[in-house]
Design an enzyme around this catalytic site. Structure first.
Site, short mmCIF file in Angstrom:
data_model
loop_
_atom_site.label_atom_id
_atom_site.label_comp_id
_atom_site.label_asym_id
_atom_site.label_seq_id
_atom_site.Cartn_x
_atom_site.Cartn_y
_atom_site.Cartn_z
N ARG A 169 82.84 52.85 2.84
CA ARG A 169 81.52 53.73 2.62
C ARG A 169 81.69 53.89 0.56
NH1 ARG A 169 81.95 57.90 6.65
NH2 ARG A 169 82.47 59.62 5.05
N ARG A 173 80.35 50.91 -8.30
CA ARG A 173 79.39 50.79 -9.22
C ARG A 173 79.68 50.21 -10.74
NH1 ARG A 173 78.58 56.03 -8.46
NH2 ARG A 173 77.09 56.29 -6.25
N ARG A 246 91.96 62.24 13.43
CA ARG A 246 91.84 63.09 12.64
C ARG A 246 92.76 63.87 12.53
NH1 ARG A 246 91.76 63.07 6.71
NH2 ARG A 246 89.94 61.89 6.99
N ARG A 277 93.74 66.74 -0.57
CA ARG A 277 92.23 67.43 -1.95
C ARG A 277 92.40 69.07 -1.80
NH1 ARG A 277 87.10 64.65 1.24
NH2 ARG A 277 86.69 65.94 2.93
N GLU A 298 93.36 70.80 1.51
CA GLU A 298 93.49 69.85 2.62
C GLU A 298 94.67 69.57 3.23
OE1 GLU A 298 89.03 69.08 3.07
OE2 GLU A 298 90.25 67.30 4.07
N TYR A 346 82.45 57.51 13.62
CA TYR A 346 83.04 58.42 12.12
C TYR A 346 81.81 58.71 11.16
CZ TYR A 346 85.33 58.89 7.09
OH TYR A 346 85.42 59.79 6.22
N ASP A 348 78.62 60.72 9.66
CA ASP A 348 77.94 61.27 8.65
C ASP A 348 76.83 62.13 9.77
OD1 ASP A 348 79.61 60.58 6.43
OD2 ASP A 348 78.12 59.14 6.00
N1 UDP Z 1 89.19 57.53 -0.06
C1 UDP Z 1 90.74 56.57 -1.09
N2 UDP Z 1 91.27 57.37 -2.37
C2 UDP Z 1 90.53 58.70 -2.69
C3 UDP Z 1 89.41 58.64 -2.08
C4 UDP Z 1 88.93 57.95 -0.33
O1 UDP Z 1 91.33 56.03 -0.97
O2 UDP Z 1 90.29 59.33 -3.56
C5 UDP Z 1 89.42 56.28 0.72
C6 UDP Z 1 90.33 56.70 1.89
O3 UDP Z 1 90.69 55.88 2.63
C7 UDP Z 1 89.43 57.62 2.93
C8 UDP Z 1 88.04 56.80 2.66
O4 UDP Z 1 88.35 56.01 1.20
O5 UDP Z 1 89.48 57.38 4.18
C9 UDP Z 1 86.58 57.70 2.69
O6 UDP Z 1 86.55 58.66 1.95
P1 UDP Z 1 85.46 59.32 2.49
O7 UDP Z 1 85.36 60.16 0.79
O8 UDP Z 1 84.13 59.41 2.45
O9 UDP Z 1 85.98 61.05 3.64
P2 UDP Z 1 85.72 61.95 4.22
O10 UDP Z 1 84.54 62.90 2.52
O11 UDP Z 1 84.56 61.69 4.75
O12 UDP Z 1 87.40 62.68 4.49
#
Ligand code: UDP
Length: 378
Positions: A169, A173, A246, A277, A298, A346, A348
């Site tokens: 996901r 870049r 989760r 976060r 969170e 999962y 969006d």
């Molecule tokens: N991820 C990570 N570090 C970060 C942000 C994301 O390792 O700082 C990984 C982590 O495994 C996470 C996945 O990338 O489950 C997808 O992140 P995303 O931000 O898409 O998750 P969401 O916002 O849906 O919780």
């Protein structure tokens, strides 16, 4: 008698309800919560739209889906550019030239690529889990500082036991671009998600605080068909076992200051910080003038079926269980299933809308031609 009873006023239910209404069908939407909008629900507090069940940033490439939602809201121009904190140092997300510069001091794409090349995992087969996927994509330094412990904390599982798809996901870049999403259309409803859902459901009867499972037969009797958007394992009385999700605890605080962290999303990627976060809601609304700010920490929590499901866990064990429910769902008379919880995906938000649109298309085309495969409830 309604044409459809829609169980769940979240994104799938509200989209289907609107499309059904557009097609001249009569729907009743029920939800066990006291509000509409499912986990997209926002509450206006001190002039700030609080994302009560976690941040929702809309993004998609599909013009049809974007135009559909724009019937119900004006989107702001928010672009997600989260920051990852590790050891008191800030790194840009998603992984891009800023991140590589902060990590290694490199200033050009070729230097960044060489650095990754020198430490990435090389496999002669496709990566089989999240750890392998991350190590082949960005190498060891980024994996250890920004991915491994964050993922373990977030999913409460070792990255070796998680599917590779989760990390796919995240864009990687070799440009100086902090926009988390690659999509052409991005933003957040200016007046909050709840107002957007109100507009989607306008003209459709909605009953809140109604638990479908408290009297399933009475609910079913109200309509020719049921659209079920809740947990598929619960629908089938957990007969093949419980699916895992989760879940999260949110600690929300109103602060008498204008700016707490200077960004909407800051990830804490170390194992010893309990939250994954911190969200500062006003920053999702560029230009918000509130004199206060509201932040949410969170914190991942252990799953049990009485908790709120947020993310399906698509590992082998759960997918095996899901497939058995899915097989039953296909043969369930008069009930159609959809959304993150019913499809155990999962998804969006835009993918949920896409799924609801596809169902509506099949459903109404079938109804018009009189060739529906789904028999009605009796
Ligand atoms: N991820 C990570 N570090 C970060 C942000 C994301 O390792 O700082 C990984 C982590 O495994 C996470 C996945 O990338 O489950 C997808 O992140 P995303 O931000 O898409 O998750 P969401 O916002 O849906 O919780």
């Amino acid at each position: 008698m309604y044409d459809y009873l829609i169980v769940g006023a979240g994104m799938f239910g509200a989209t289907f309800a609107r499309l059904a209404k557009d097609a001249g069908k009569r729907c009743l939407v029920i939800d066990k919560r006291p509000h509409i909008a499912g986990n997209c629900f926002t509450d206006s507090v001190e002039g700030i739209n609080v994302h009560v069940y976690g941040p929702h940033i809309f993004h998609c490439n599909d013009q049809r889906i974007w135009q559909f939602l724009n019937r119900f809201t004006v989107f702001n121009n928010f672009r997600n550019a989260p920051v990852a904190m590790h050891g008191g140092k800030a790194y840009s997300l998603p992984f891009n030239m800023y991140t590589f510069n902060q990590m290694w001091g490199v200033t050009s794409p070729s230097e960044a690529m060489a650095k990754i090349e020198s430490q990435k995992l090389v496999l002669d087969r496709p990566p089989e889990n999240l750890e392998e996927q991350a190590l082949t994509l960005v190498g060891r330094d980024i994996y250890e500082k920004l991915i491994r412990d964050y993922t373990k904390k977030q999913w409460q599982k070792d990255p070796k036991d998680l599917p590779a798809s989760i990390i796919k996901r995240l864009p990687v870049r070799f440009t100086w671009d902090n926009n988390y999403f690659n999509d052409s259309y991005q933003g957040i409803p200016e007046a909050g998600y709840s107002k957007m859902f109100e507009a989607m459901l306008e003209g459709t009867e909605v009953k809140l605080n109604v638990d479908y499972f408290a009297d399933r037969a009475a609910c079913n009797a109200k309509a020719k068909r049921v659209i079920f958007t809740g947990k598929i394992d619960e629908f089938f009385d957990y007969r093949f076992g419980e699916l895992e999700y989760r879940t999260l605890e949110f600690q929300t605080e109103i602060m008498p200051i204008e700016n707490y962290q200077g960004n909407a999303v800051i990830n804490y990627t170390e194992a010893d910080v309990p939250w994954t976060r911190i969200i500062e809601h006003k920053h999702f609304e560029p230009g918000n003038k509130s004199k206060s700010t509201i932040v949410t920490r969170e914190i991942p929590a252990a799953w049990s079926k009485d908790k709120i499901p947020y993310y399906p866990i698509g590992d082998a064990r759960n997918m095996k269980i899901y497939e058995q429910y899915s097989e039953l769902a296909e043969h369930e008379q008069g009930v159609l299933f959809g959304g993150r919880l019913s499809e155990y995906k999962y998804y969006d938000m835009h993918q949920v809308i896409g799924s609801a649109m596809a169902l509506a298309k099949r459903e109404f085309a079938a109804a018009q031609s009189g060739t529906s495969k789904v028999s009605t409830l009796v």
